[in-house]
Design a protein around this motif. Structure first.
Motif, PDB file in Angstrom:
ATOM      1  N   LYS A  32     -12.457  -0.373   6.288  1.00 52.34           N
ATOM      2  CA  LYS A  32     -11.029  -0.583   6.080  1.00 52.34           C
ATOM      3  C   LYS A  32     -10.743  -2.059   5.846  1.00 52.34           C
ATOM      4  CE  LYS A  32      -6.498   0.206   8.112  1.00 52.34           C
ATOM      5  NZ  LYS A  32      -5.735   0.787   9.204  1.00 52.34           N
ATOM      6  N   GLN A  34      -7.895  -5.292   5.484  1.00 46.43           N
ATOM      7  CA  GLN A  34      -6.659  -5.701   6.140  1.00 46.43           C
ATOM      8  C   GLN A  34      -5.480  -5.070   5.397  1.00 46.43           C
ATOM      9  OE1 GLN A  34      -7.300 -10.025   5.637  1.00 46.43           O
ATOM     10  NE2 GLN A  34      -6.946 -10.176   7.836  1.00 46.43           N
ATOM     11  N   SER A  35      -4.369  -4.901   6.097  1.00 45.27           N
ATOM     12  CA  SER A  35      -3.159  -4.418   5.433  1.00 45.27           C
ATOM     13  C   SER A  35      -2.720  -5.457   4.406  1.00 45.27           C
ATOM     14  CB  SER A  35      -2.043  -4.201   6.458  1.00 45.27           C
ATOM     15  OG  SER A  35      -1.572  -5.455   6.928  1.00 45.27           O
ATOM     16  N   THR A  65      -7.046   4.071  -1.437  1.00 42.24           N
ATOM     17  CA  THR A  65      -5.936   4.037  -0.481  1.00 42.24           C
ATOM     18  C   THR A  65      -5.774   5.431   0.090  1.00 42.24           C
ATOM     19  OG1 THR A  65      -4.838   2.253  -1.647  1.00 42.24           O
ATOM     20  CG2 THR A  65      -3.475   3.575  -0.177  1.00 42.24           C
ATOM     21  N   GLY A  70      -4.500   3.392   5.288  1.00 41.37           N
ATOM     22  CA  GLY A  70      -4.798   2.062   4.779  1.00 41.37           C
ATOM     23  C   GLY A  70      -5.656   2.089   3.537  1.00 41.37           C
TER      24      GLY A  70
END
Length: 125
Positions: A32, A34-35, A65, A70
């Motif tokens: 994942k 980072q946002s 996505t 996320g």
């Protein structure tokens, strides 16, 4: 954090950085990211720039996505292998072009590269 080059859009420079992080395994398949907001803070850029970067990498098939979860590095091994090959080819093309512009022959490039690798202890060519 190093500065951005003014001759290339920031979102493409960020995409290149993420490409390199994936190829070097700093970011792994399925990991994942980072946002958008966190990444914007990390790189001190507008969140829209990060969103554009993520969208570009998603279009390339490098990122995925997942709604509500996320953005993740793809787990499609063939895409990651292709990315690695593309980056290698780009670096080689740049190296050869610059060396040719300076007047070096193919032989001089190969022997110079071999000498360099030998000095680094990586001369297994």
């Amino acid at each position: 954090m190093d500065e951005f080059n003014t001759s290339k859009p920031i979102y493409l420079q960020l995409a290149d950085r993420i490409h390199r992080m994936i190829v070097s395994k700093e970011l792994k398949a399925g990991e994942k990211l980072q946002s958008v907001r966190e990444m914007a803070i990390t790189y001190n850029v507008n969140p829209n720039t990060i969103q554009r970067t993520y969208s570009e990498l998603e279009r390339e098939g490098i990122l995925e996505t997942r709604r509500g979860q996320g953005t993740f590095v793809t787990e499609q091994e063939d895409r990651l292998i292709q990315l690695r090959g593309n980056l290698k080819d780009e670096q080689i093309q740049t190296f050869v072009k610059v060396m040719q512009e300076m007047g070096y022959s193919s032989y001089e490039m190969i022997s110079g590269l071999q000498d360099h690798l030998n000095k680094m202890g990586k001369g297994d060519v």
